[in-house]
Design a protein around this motif. Structure first.
Motif, PDB file in Angstrom:
ATOM      1  N   TYR A  51       2.162   1.699  -3.388  1.00 32.73           N
ATOM      2  CA  TYR A  51       0.990   2.258  -4.287  1.00 32.73           C
ATOM      3  C   TYR A  51       0.893   3.970  -4.133  1.00 32.73           C
ATOM      4  O   TYR A  51       0.475   4.705  -4.885  1.00 32.73           O
ATOM      5  CB  TYR A  51      -0.091   1.498  -3.989  1.00 32.73           C
ATOM      6  CG  TYR A  51      -1.366   2.216  -4.603  1.00 32.73           C
ATOM      7  CD1 TYR A  51      -1.537   1.880  -6.147  1.00 32.73           C
ATOM      8  CD2 TYR A  51      -2.394   2.856  -3.943  1.00 32.73           C
ATOM      9  CE1 TYR A  51      -2.712   2.491  -6.834  1.00 32.73           C
ATOM     10  CE2 TYR A  51      -3.522   3.238  -4.795  1.00 32.73           C
ATOM     11  CZ  TYR A  51      -3.715   3.093  -5.867  1.00 32.73           C
ATOM     12  OH  TYR A  51      -4.752   3.534  -6.575  1.00 32.73           O
ATOM     13  N   ARG A  82       1.086   7.017  -6.545  1.00 25.34           N
ATOM     14  CA  ARG A  82       0.075   7.637  -6.871  1.00 25.34           C
ATOM     15  C   ARG A  82       0.104   9.328  -6.624  1.00 25.34           C
ATOM     16  O   ARG A  82      -0.142  10.243  -7.340  1.00 25.34           O
ATOM     17  CB  ARG A  82      -1.149   7.334  -6.031  1.00 25.34           C
ATOM     18  CG  ARG A  82      -1.950   6.028  -6.748  1.00 25.34           C
ATOM     19  CD  ARG A  82      -2.519   6.248  -7.849  1.00 25.34           C
ATOM     20  NE  ARG A  82      -3.771   6.953  -7.576  1.00 25.34           N
ATOM     21  CZ  ARG A  82      -4.213   8.147  -8.357  1.00 25.34           C
ATOM     22  NH1 ARG A  82      -3.433   8.842  -8.946  1.00 25.34           N
ATOM     23  NH2 ARG A  82      -5.299   8.566  -8.154  1.00 25.34           N
ATOM     24  N   LYS A  91       0.513  -1.286  -0.077  1.00 24.34           N
ATOM     25  CA  LYS A  91       0.008  -0.075  -0.010  1.00 24.34           C
ATOM     26  C   LYS A  91       0.855   1.052  -0.034  1.00 24.34           C
ATOM     27  O   LYS A  91       0.493   2.225  -0.805  1.00 24.34           O
ATOM     28  CB  LYS A  91      -0.614   0.043   1.374  1.00 24.34           C
ATOM     29  CG  LYS A  91      -2.045  -0.897   1.241  1.00 24.34           C
ATOM     30  CD  LYS A  91      -3.080  -0.796   2.053  1.00 24.34           C
ATOM     31  CE  LYS A  91      -4.485  -1.639   2.071  1.00 24.34           C
ATOM     32  NZ  LYS A  91      -5.168  -1.467   2.996  1.00 24.34           N
ATOM     33  N   LEU A 144      -4.143  -3.598  -5.291  1.00 22.85           N
ATOM     34  CA  LEU A 144      -3.469  -2.202  -5.514  1.00 22.85           C
ATOM     35  C   LEU A 144      -2.586  -2.766  -6.719  1.00 22.85           C
ATOM     36  O   LEU A 144      -1.712  -3.765  -6.607  1.00 22.85           O
ATOM     37  CB  LEU A 144      -2.935  -1.542  -4.514  1.00 22.85           C
ATOM     38  CG  LEU A 144      -3.676  -1.370  -3.209  1.00 22.85           C
ATOM     39  CD1 LEU A 144      -2.921  -0.673  -2.093  1.00 22.85           C
ATOM     40  CD2 LEU A 144      -4.694  -0.266  -3.840  1.00 22.85           C
TER      41      LEU A 144
END
Length: 324
Positions: free
Chosen positions: A6, A10, A3, A323
């Motif tokens: 990811y 982003r 996470k 993800l």
């Protein structure tokens, strides 16, 4: 760890999007008709060319467009959005003063619209085809189709002018000298009408989307299996249908949460709410390029941030989503 990777990816993508937005906004604003130097000179009562040339030189408007763009981007990277032509103050401080009021308004309206919209959509989906479903659907379409500024004006006329229940304008009572809980209560009274008006439009959207999504999910095989196992209708509705039906609602909510911050110009104008939307409108009228670019950039950054949060909430709503 997955996470976090990811999230970092982003964030980098979001920064690239913001850089592109900054360039496009700069070029579009410079292409718009109007000259800030002429506006400032007119307000000062001096319209001769020498004075306007001095103003252009002072604010860097006499330089070639590519050089102006490079200077703007270089300062923006350092979070220096320049000074307001009109108010002679740093843009970042002007935005910092107005942004809390806008966030208070939009987040209150967002919470009301999302919670009430999802609740109404879930309630009517369990009563599809009844008069209750027809009534809620009709009201939802009515609020969705009604212009937002008209709802705002009618709310002021009814609840402020006619009934005198709530104040119709401003952020708090001027000169009241309230502090602590008394000030919070005063702000809440001023917040009620603009937040409720803004929430009505989005609540109608969430209600219809939740209802449609839940009716679609209710026809899935795993829902039929849950019914065959003898699970209670309430448990099926809450755990098997609603949770999976929320995914498109979360997508829409994430997009609209960001757009609401920069889309409150009408509401803030009607209710004289001192937020960033009204600041953006004033900057446009006054040709205050730096202030206008700053408000655009901050609202775009908030929209990007809300979209990232939306992607993360997807995994909480449906753990099956991985993800990428």
């Amino acid at each position: 760890m997955k996470k976090l990777a990811y999230l970092m990816r982003r964030v980098v993508q979001g920064l690239l999007v913001l850089a592109l937005i900054a360039v496009i906004n700069f070029l579009l604003i410079r292409a718009a008709p109007g000259d800030p130097a002429a506006v400032m000179a007119g307000e000062a009562g001096a319209t001769d060319e020498v004075f306007m040339a001095q103003l252009r030189e002072r604010f860097g408007l006499d330089k070639p467009l590519p050089q102006q763009l490079a200077n703007y981007l270089g300062h923006a990277v350092r979070l220096d959005l320049g000074d307001s032509y009109r108010q002679q103050r740093p843009v970042i401080s002007l935005i910092a003063e107005r942004l809390p009021a806008t966030l208070l308004l939009t987040m209150t309206a967002f919470v009301i619209s999302l919670s009430m919209g999802v609740a109404l959509g879930a309630w009517t989906s369990a009563r599809a085809g009844t008069w209750v479903d027809s009534l809620v659907s009709t009201l939802s379409m009515l609020f969705y189709a009604t212009p937002l500024f008209w709802l705002a004006l009618m709310a002021v006329l009814l609840f402020s002018v006619k009934l005198d229940w709530l104040p119709g304008f401003g952020f708090e009572t001027v000169g009241a000298g309230h502090a602590g809980l008394a000030r919070a209560a005063d702000i809440a009274r001023h917040l009620a009408l603009p937040a409720a008006t803004l929430a009505l439009f989005y609540m109608a959207v969430y209600a219809r989307m939740t209802r449609t999504s839940m009716l679609e999910v209710a026809q899935m095989d795993y829902v039929k299996t849950a019914r065959a196992k003898g699970l209670s209708p309430r448990r099926i509705q809450r755990h098997h249908i609603l949770r999976n039906a929320l995914l498109p609602v979360i997508t829409l909510a994430g997009i609209q949460a960001g757009s609401m911050v920069g889309g409150t110009v009408l509401i803030e104008t009607v209710f004289a709410w001192p937020g960033i939307g009204r600041l953006m409108f004033d900057a446009l009228v006054q040709r205050d390029y730096n202030l206008l670019l700053g408000t655009f950039l901050i609202t775009a950054a908030l929209a990007v941030a809300f979209n990232i949060v939306t992607d993360l909430l997807y995994t909480l709503a449906d753990p099956r989503i991985e993800l990428q």
